[in-house]
Design a protein around this motif. Sequence first.
Motif, mmCIF file in Angstrom:
data_model
loop_
_atom_site.group_PDB
_atom_site.id
_atom_site.type_symbol
_atom_site.label_atom_id
_atom_site.label_comp_id
_atom_site.label_asym_id
_atom_site.label_seq_id
_atom_site.Cartn_x
_atom_site.Cartn_y
_atom_site.Cartn_z
ATOM 1 N N ALA A 150 5.043 -5.632 -8.779
ATOM 2 C CA ALA A 150 3.873 -4.761 -8.736
ATOM 3 C C ALA A 150 4.373 -3.330 -8.883
ATOM 4 O O ALA A 150 5.525 -3.018 -8.547
ATOM 5 N N GLN B 194 0.833 -3.689 5.726
ATOM 6 C CA GLN B 194 -0.022 -3.857 4.548
ATOM 7 C C GLN B 194 0.225 -5.209 3.884
ATOM 8 O O GLN B 194 -0.705 -5.890 3.472
ATOM 9 N N GLY C 253 -4.399 -10.521 -0.136
ATOM 10 C CA GLY C 253 -4.402 -9.795 -1.392
ATOM 11 C C GLY C 253 -3.129 -10.015 -2.188
ATOM 12 O O GLY C 253 -2.105 -10.442 -1.645
ATOM 13 N N SER C 254 -3.206 -9.712 -3.466
ATOM 14 C CA SER C 254 -2.046 -9.857 -4.347
ATOM 15 C C SER C 254 -1.034 -8.756 -4.088
ATOM 16 O O SER C 254 -1.329 -7.731 -3.442
ATOM 17 N N GLN D 263 0.082 -6.714 -6.269
ATOM 18 C CA GLN D 263 -0.404 -5.503 -6.942
ATOM 19 C C GLN D 263 -1.465 -4.791 -6.105
ATOM 20 O O GLN D 263 -1.500 -3.556 -6.052
ATOM 21 N N TYR D 264 -2.313 -5.552 -5.450
ATOM 22 C CA TYR D 264 -3.315 -4.947 -4.561
ATOM 23 C C TYR D 264 -2.632 -4.142 -3.460
ATOM 24 O O TYR D 264 -3.041 -3.019 -3.149
ATOM 25 N N HIS D 265 -1.589 -4.719 -2.861
ATOM 26 C CA HIS D 265 -0.881 -4.019 -1.789
ATOM 27 C C HIS D 265 -0.226 -2.739 -2.315
ATOM 28 O O HIS D 265 -0.252 -1.701 -1.649
ATOM 29 N N ASP E 199 -1.245 -0.909 -4.814
ATOM 30 C CA ASP E 199 -2.317 0.058 -5.053
ATOM 31 C C ASP E 199 -2.779 0.710 -3.751
ATOM 32 O O ASP E 199 -3.003 1.934 -3.697
ATOM 33 N N MET E 200 -2.907 -0.079 -2.702
ATOM 34 C CA MET E 200 -3.372 0.448 -1.420
ATOM 35 C C MET E 200 -2.340 1.388 -0.802
ATOM 36 O O MET E 200 -2.690 2.421 -0.229
ATOM 37 N N ARG F 273 -2.435 4.673 -2.713
ATOM 38 C CA ARG F 273 -3.646 5.418 -2.379
ATOM 39 C C ARG F 273 -3.504 6.103 -1.022
ATOM 40 O O ARG F 273 -3.881 7.274 -0.855
#
Length: 250
Positions: free
Chosen positions: A6, A197, A202-203, A205-207, A209-210, A213
């Motif tokens: 990711a 996190q 979640g995937s 990639q989701y982690h 992104d979070m 952010r």
Amino acid sequence: MAWEFAHGSDIGGRPEQQDSYSILDHMGSHLLVLADGMGGREQGAAASDAVIETAHTRFYTPHRVHPEQFLKRLCMEAHRRIRKLGKNHEKLSGSTVVFLYLHEKEAYWAHVGDSRLYHFQNERLLYHTTDHSLVELQQQENSFGSAAETNQLYMCLGGSNAVEPEINAAGLGNDDLFLLCSDGFWSEINPDEVLQQLKLPGSLQYHADMLIRTAAERGGSNADNISLLLARNKSEKRLPRLVKRLFGKS
């Protein structure tokens, strides 16, 4: 070994993105590289791009040296490339770098500057790189002189300093995770928060992104460029073996 990756970045509050990164795959081996450029507008971006270009050129060229030697050569060639860039400007360009080379059941990494690598295993932090910064040097030497600036480096690629990449290696199991990041990320997010996190649904990639952010929100209008790479080892699935035990041999 199978890996999932990711990645992501955020420009933060800066006028230009001077971080660069790439994930390369060749014949079952992977090379992850993250660079944070320095040297003013455009020069910093050009410096970090030079690191990525070096990695692309050399990784896909047959190389039979040991991975540690290969990573050192990458660092030194990138250093020379950036030095050439700086000859056309009054101020030298520069870049940090962190490389991660994944091959079979081994991982090798090298870094110069204050971009970091974190190695997690079984949901705990095993290791992280040590910054080549004056503030880190003061802490190691227990110096009580005037405090150095956090981002003041004594070693980077392309600078007037001598370059001695720090290289390490580790054997791999079924629950390894690596995080590579620029200082814009690690200055806002600590390793415990990364682990928290990753425990959420979640995937990968989701982690990523979070986490990016959150780092950007904490940095606010003065946030540095933020870049992040994640590499997680996919544990072998055990379902087929379990099925054989329940229903007999096929």
